[in-house]
Design an enzyme around this catalytic site. Structure first.
Site, PDB file in Angstrom:
ATOM      1  N   GLY A  36       0.840  -1.204   0.000  1.00  0.00           N
ATOM      2  CA  GLY A  36       0.000   0.000   0.000  1.00  0.00           C
ATOM      3  C   GLY A  36       0.874   1.253   0.000  1.00  0.00           C
ATOM      4  CG  HIS A  37       3.201   2.161   3.467  1.00  0.00           C
ATOM      5  ND1 HIS A  37       3.182   0.996   4.189  1.00  0.00           N
ATOM      6  CD2 HIS A  37       2.611   3.098   4.245  1.00  0.00           C
ATOM      7  CE1 HIS A  37       2.620   1.220   5.373  1.00  0.00           C
ATOM      8  NE2 HIS A  37       2.247   2.481   5.425  1.00  0.00           N
ATOM      9  N   GLY A 147      -3.144   7.634   1.017  1.00  0.00           N
ATOM     10  CA  GLY A 147      -3.987   6.532   0.572  1.00  0.00           C
ATOM     11  C   GLY A 147      -5.453   6.742   0.924  1.00  0.00           C
ATOM     12  CB  SER A 185      -3.690  -2.280   7.617  1.00  0.00           C
ATOM     13  OG  SER A 185      -3.396  -1.737   8.893  1.00  0.00           O
ATOM     14  CB  SER A 186       1.406  -1.237   9.593  1.00  0.00           C
ATOM     15  OG  SER A 186       1.789  -0.423   8.521  1.00  0.00           O
TER      16      SER A 186
END
Ligand code: AMP
Length: 279
Positions: A36-37, A147, A185-186
């Site tokens: 995502g990042h 995001g 997600s982290s």
């Protein structure tokens, strides 16, 4: 890729770029980087000449009972991955650099920052708006990438940036998901194996409610039903699952409004957030 830890070094590097005529993209993160990042970094490297990523786990956006102390951190792995993806600069300040002793100013976005996440995480968006406005003023990028995964955060940052006349384009980027639909997600790292199998139900619930809202059905009723089904499927509780105006995040009965379905739900001790567009 250079790694810098002070605002002075960051400013020097970015002002050298700007005086050479380069456009600058900023990607703020809290680290524990995933696809995502990286999608934000790739977009920044495509659209601007120089990309600066920031890595700062911002204590001001964590509540007293939240996961600041245990939030996943691995700067070395993050730096290596960013180097591979063509980032030019990593700004990884310590807490004292961002909030030196005596610092007192904060940035709040009342209204947008008080609903949904703001209701369940008081102070969260003041923490976010404060750190993001500081990062934007410190680095003065042409464009900054965020995001849609954190959809309300994106709305708050757009509002804050417009209200403070910051000379930056805020760019929203699509949500990157696992093949089964779970948004990356982290915090997914906290899920047990069993919880991980249930987690994709959140996106499925959002899509169902979005379909009802898109076909002018009773989306309030659909949202209530979908929340109950999540709990039946194994979610611990649902903080909210709701259809809102996509810009103001207010409830609306305007049939021509652009809508977004947003949810936050607990799976054991992990809080997942997600959202989908209507139509
Ligand atoms: P964080 O490190 O969680 O603060 O996230 C940094 C940035 O990455 C924020 O703009 C997030 O919205 C974005 N981001 C996190 N997860 C995703 C994802 N699954 N897809 C797209 N962007 C994301």
């Amino acid at each position: 890729m250079r790694i810098v830890r002070t605002v002075q070094e960051l400013r020097r590097e970015v002002s050298d770029w700007r005086s050479s005529g380069f456009s600058v993209g900023l990607v703020p993160t809290m680290g524990a980087l995933h696809a995502g990042h990286f999608s934000l970094v790739e977009r920044a490297t495509t659209e601007t000449d120089r990309t600066c990523v920031t890595l700062f786990v911002n204590p001001k956006q964590f509540g007293p009972n939240e996961d600041f102390a245990v939030y996943p951190r691995d700067e070395e792995a993050d730096a290596e991955a960013l180097r591979d993806r063509g980032a030019n600069l990593l700004f990884a300040p310590g807490i004292d650099e961002m909030y030196p002793e005596g610092s007192a100013t904060s940035v709040s976005v009342p209204g947008l920052g008080d609903v949904l996440e703001g209701e369940f995480r008081p102070g969260f968006f003041t923490g976010v708006a404060t750190v993001v406005s500081k990062l934007l003023i410190q680095s003065m990028p042409h464009r900054a990438y965020f995001g849609e995964k954190d959809y309300q955060q994106l709305c708050v940052i757009r509002r804050m940036s417009a209200d403070l006349d910051l000379p930056v384009d805020i760019v929203g980027c699509p949500i990157i998901r696992e093949p089964d639909g779970l948004a990356l997600s982290s915090r997914n790292a906290y899920l047990s194996e069993e919880e991980r199998t249930v987690a994709p139900r959140l996106q499925a619930a959002l899509k169902y409610v979005a379909d009802v809202a898109g076909s002018t059905g009773d989306h309030m009723d659909a949202a209530r039903g979908a929340a109950a089904e999540l709990v039946e499927a194994g979610f611990t509780s649902v903080d909210y699952l709701t259809v809102r105006d996509a810009s103001s995040l207010e409830q609306t009965s305007d049939p021509s409004a652009n809508l977004r379905v947003l949810a936050a739900a607990w799976l054991g001790k992990t809080r997942l957030i997600d959202n989908v567009a209507v139509g």
